[in-house]
Motif scaffolding. Structure first.
Motif, short mmCIF file in Angstrom:
data_model
loop_
_atom_site.label_atom_id
_atom_site.label_comp_id
_atom_site.label_asym_id
_atom_site.label_seq_id
_atom_site.Cartn_x
_atom_site.Cartn_y
_atom_site.Cartn_z
N GLU A 1 86.60 -42.28 -75.12
CA GLU A 1 86.60 -43.44 -76.01
C GLU A 1 85.20 -43.68 -76.57
O GLU A 1 85.04 -44.14 -77.70
N LEU A 2 84.16 -43.31 -75.81
CA LEU A 2 82.79 -43.46 -76.25
C LEU A 2 82.51 -42.60 -77.48
O LEU A 2 81.89 -43.05 -78.45
N LEU B 1 81.72 -44.09 -81.31
CA LEU B 1 80.50 -43.67 -82.00
C LEU B 1 80.82 -43.08 -83.38
O LEU B 1 80.17 -43.40 -84.38
N ARG B 2 81.84 -42.23 -83.43
CA ARG B 2 82.25 -41.61 -84.70
C ARG B 2 82.72 -42.68 -85.69
O ARG B 2 82.39 -42.64 -86.88
N ASP C 1 81.77 -45.83 -85.75
CA ASP C 1 80.60 -46.59 -86.20
C ASP C 1 79.85 -45.85 -87.30
O ASP C 1 79.43 -46.46 -88.29
N ILE C 2 79.67 -44.55 -87.13
CA ILE C 2 78.96 -43.76 -88.14
C ILE C 2 79.76 -43.74 -89.44
O ILE C 2 79.19 -43.89 -90.54
N ASN C 3 81.08 -43.59 -89.36
CA ASN C 3 81.92 -43.62 -90.57
C ASN C 3 81.84 -44.96 -91.27
O ASN C 3 81.79 -45.02 -92.50
N ARG C 4 81.82 -46.05 -90.50
CA ARG C 4 81.72 -47.38 -91.10
C ARG C 4 80.38 -47.53 -91.83
O ARG C 4 80.33 -48.04 -92.95
N MET C 5 79.29 -47.04 -91.21
CA MET C 5 77.98 -47.13 -91.86
C MET C 5 77.93 -46.30 -93.14
O MET C 5 77.32 -46.69 -94.13
N GLN C 6 78.60 -45.14 -93.14
CA GLN C 6 78.62 -44.30 -94.33
C GLN C 6 79.44 -44.95 -95.44
O GLN C 6 79.08 -44.86 -96.61
N LYS C 7 80.54 -45.61 -95.09
CA LYS C 7 81.38 -46.25 -96.10
C LYS C 7 80.66 -47.39 -96.81
O LYS C 7 80.81 -47.58 -98.01
N ILE C 8 79.89 -48.17 -96.05
CA ILE C 8 79.20 -49.30 -96.67
C ILE C 8 77.85 -48.87 -97.25
O ILE C 8 77.14 -49.69 -97.83
N SER C 9 77.52 -47.62 -97.13
CA SER C 9 76.28 -47.03 -97.68
C SER C 9 75.03 -47.76 -97.22
O SER C 9 74.12 -48.01 -98.01
#
Length: 162
Positions: free
Chosen positions: A103-104, A108-109, A111-119
């Protein structure tokens, strides 16, 4: 049957906990550290919340004590202070959580995708494959380029041929 042979029969060389094989020869706190998402501090806090001796080898524990440790790992958020959990103020739920094992990686994956989506800055750095946490990039982490010394030697050899 001698006492030593009887102890060897009861000793578990591998203890299965949270889909991880733990070495039975290690003390309880250091064996728990092998579970992804559990460090030495969290392991000590979980063991202290139970009545298990932290210096005892995990292979010598009885099944009831191992079950007690499993329950302690399931309820890490209740046993440790909020600063010790690895997921403070989760963006989705807003609660403090302690994430373990597979689950960790998933969290993490996400969170990184969310950061990439919001640029956001960190998301852009992740996309480009650069360092994210403010490390030096001028002199360190150079990949895929020629080294300066080799470049100079090649120029010198080329000049000698001419």
């Amino acid at each position: 049957m001698p006492e030593k042979e009887k102890e060897d029969e009861e000793f578990k060389y591998i203890v299965r906990m949270k889909n991880t094989d733990l070495d039975g020869n290690k003390p309880v706190t250091y064996a728990l550290k092998d579970i992804k998402g559990v460090g030495i501090r969290v392991a000590e806090m979980v063991v202290n919340s139970t009545d298990i001796d932290p210096t005892e080898k995990i292979g010598r524990l009885e099944d009831e004590a191992i079950e007690e440790l499993k329950e302690g790992l399931d309820k890490v958020c209740e046993n440790v202070p909020s600063w010790a959990v690895n997921r403070k103020r989760d963006p989705v739920t807003g609660k403090d959580e302690h994430v373990l094992k597979n689950e960790l990686d998933t969290v993490l994956r996400e969170d990184i995708n969310r950061m990439q989506k919001i640029s956001c800055y960190k998301g852009i750095r992740h996309e480009r494959g650069h360092k994210v946490r403010g490390q030096r990039t001028k002199s360190n982490g150079r990949t895929g380029m020629e080294l300066g010394v080799e470049k100079k030697l090649a120029k010198a050899q080329k000049a000698d041929k001419d």
